[in-house]
Design a protein around this motif. Structure first.
Motif, PDB file in Angstrom:
ATOM      1  N   ALA A  48       5.021   3.379   7.680  1.00 22.04           N
ATOM      2  CA  ALA A  48       4.753   3.044   6.282  1.00 22.04           C
ATOM      3  C   ALA A  48       5.225   1.637   5.938  1.00 22.04           C
ATOM      4  N   ALA A  49       6.401   1.246   6.425  1.00 23.30           N
ATOM      5  CA  ALA A  49       6.921  -0.099   6.137  1.00 23.30           C
ATOM      6  C   ALA A  49       6.033  -1.166   6.754  1.00 23.30           C
ATOM      7  N   SER A  54       2.064  -5.374   5.925  1.00 18.19           N
ATOM      8  CA  SER A  54       0.827  -6.051   6.325  1.00 18.19           C
ATOM      9  C   SER A  54      -0.195  -6.032   5.194  1.00 18.19           C
ATOM     10  N   CYS A  55      -0.305  -4.893   4.540  1.00 19.50           N
ATOM     11  CA  CYS A  55      -1.251  -4.745   3.441  1.00 19.50           C
ATOM     12  C   CYS A  55      -0.915  -5.704   2.301  1.00 19.50           C
ATOM     13  N   GLY A  64       1.417  -1.000  -4.812  1.00 21.68           N
ATOM     14  CA  GLY A  64       0.937   0.291  -5.311  1.00 21.68           C
ATOM     15  C   GLY A  64      -0.371   0.706  -4.660  1.00 21.68           C
ATOM     16  N   GLN A  65      -1.274  -0.242  -4.470  1.00 19.76           N
ATOM     17  CA  GLN A  65      -2.527   0.046  -3.775  1.00 19.76           C
ATOM     18  C   GLN A  65      -2.270   0.393  -2.312  1.00 19.76           C
ATOM     19  N   CYS A  66      -1.319  -0.287  -1.712  1.00 21.14           N
ATOM     20  CA  CYS A  66      -1.007  -0.044  -0.302  1.00 21.14           C
ATOM     21  C   CYS A  66      -0.433   1.356  -0.096  1.00 21.14           C
ATOM     22  N   SER A  67       0.386   1.817  -1.032  1.00 24.90           N
ATOM     23  CA  SER A  67       0.983   3.147  -0.881  1.00 24.90           C
ATOM     24  C   SER A  67      -0.073   4.246  -0.993  1.00 24.90           C
ATOM     25  N   GLU A  68      -1.150   3.984  -1.731  1.00 22.10           N
ATOM     26  CA  GLU A  68      -2.230   4.965  -1.845  1.00 22.10           C
ATOM     27  C   GLU A  68      -2.986   5.126  -0.529  1.00 22.10           C
ATOM     28  N   MET A  74       2.378  11.895   3.552  1.00 19.58           N
ATOM     29  CA  MET A  74       3.452  10.908   3.505  1.00 19.58           C
ATOM     30  C   MET A  74       3.910  10.660   2.072  1.00 19.58           C
ATOM     31  N   GLY A  75       3.743  11.657   1.226  1.00 21.23           N
ATOM     32  CA  GLY A  75       4.103  11.519  -0.185  1.00 21.23           C
ATOM     33  C   GLY A  75       5.600  11.431  -0.428  1.00 21.23           C
ATOM     34  N   ALA A  76       6.409  11.860   0.543  1.00 16.62           N
ATOM     35  CA  ALA A  76       7.872  11.808   0.379  1.00 16.62           C
ATOM     36  C   ALA A  76       8.422  10.407   0.624  1.00 16.62           C
TER      37      ALA A  76
END
Length: 115
Positions: A48-49, A54-55, A64-68, A74-76
């Motif tokens: 995720a990091a 990179s995103c 915020g867009q990258c986390s989507e 991987m919601g935790a």
């Protein structure tokens, strides 16, 4: 008199027993699956990091867009960005945290894992 306090004590005892059961089950599960939990959480936060770094810093998108765009399940994982350091930290609260930093010419690289 002394007998008037017995129902209250019985209720308190019952609540303590009811609270002790999930604590014991959770501690047993953490002990039995601890190594797997540590491995999966380290791999998940690392992925995720690196992806979010990179995103954000190469792709120019908002964090915020990258986390989507992270994988299902991987919601935790919580993402936080440090604009001055050009880094993104992925965290599973109380379990694991991994940071990826953008470096010109190298892209986003994970910081060294401890342990």
């Amino acid at each position: 008199m002394a007998t008037a306090k017995q129902p209250r004590d019985k209720r308190r005892s019952l609540w303590l027993k009811l609270l002790a059961v999930p604590v014991v089950i959770g501690a047993g599960a953490a002990w039995f699956y601890g190594e797997a939990i540590a491995g999966y959480s380290q791999a998940g936060t690392g992925y995720a990091a690196k992806y979010a770094c990179s995103c954000s810093h190469i792709g120019g998108r908002d964090i915020g867009q990258c986390s989507e765009d992270l994988l299902p399940g991987m919601g935790a994982i919580w993402l936080s960005e440090d604009e001055t350091e050009k880094s993104v930290t992925a965290t599973i609260p109380l379990v694991e945290s991994t940071t990826a930093t953008y470096r010109e010419g190298y892209g986003c690289t994970l910081e060294k894992w401890e342990g």
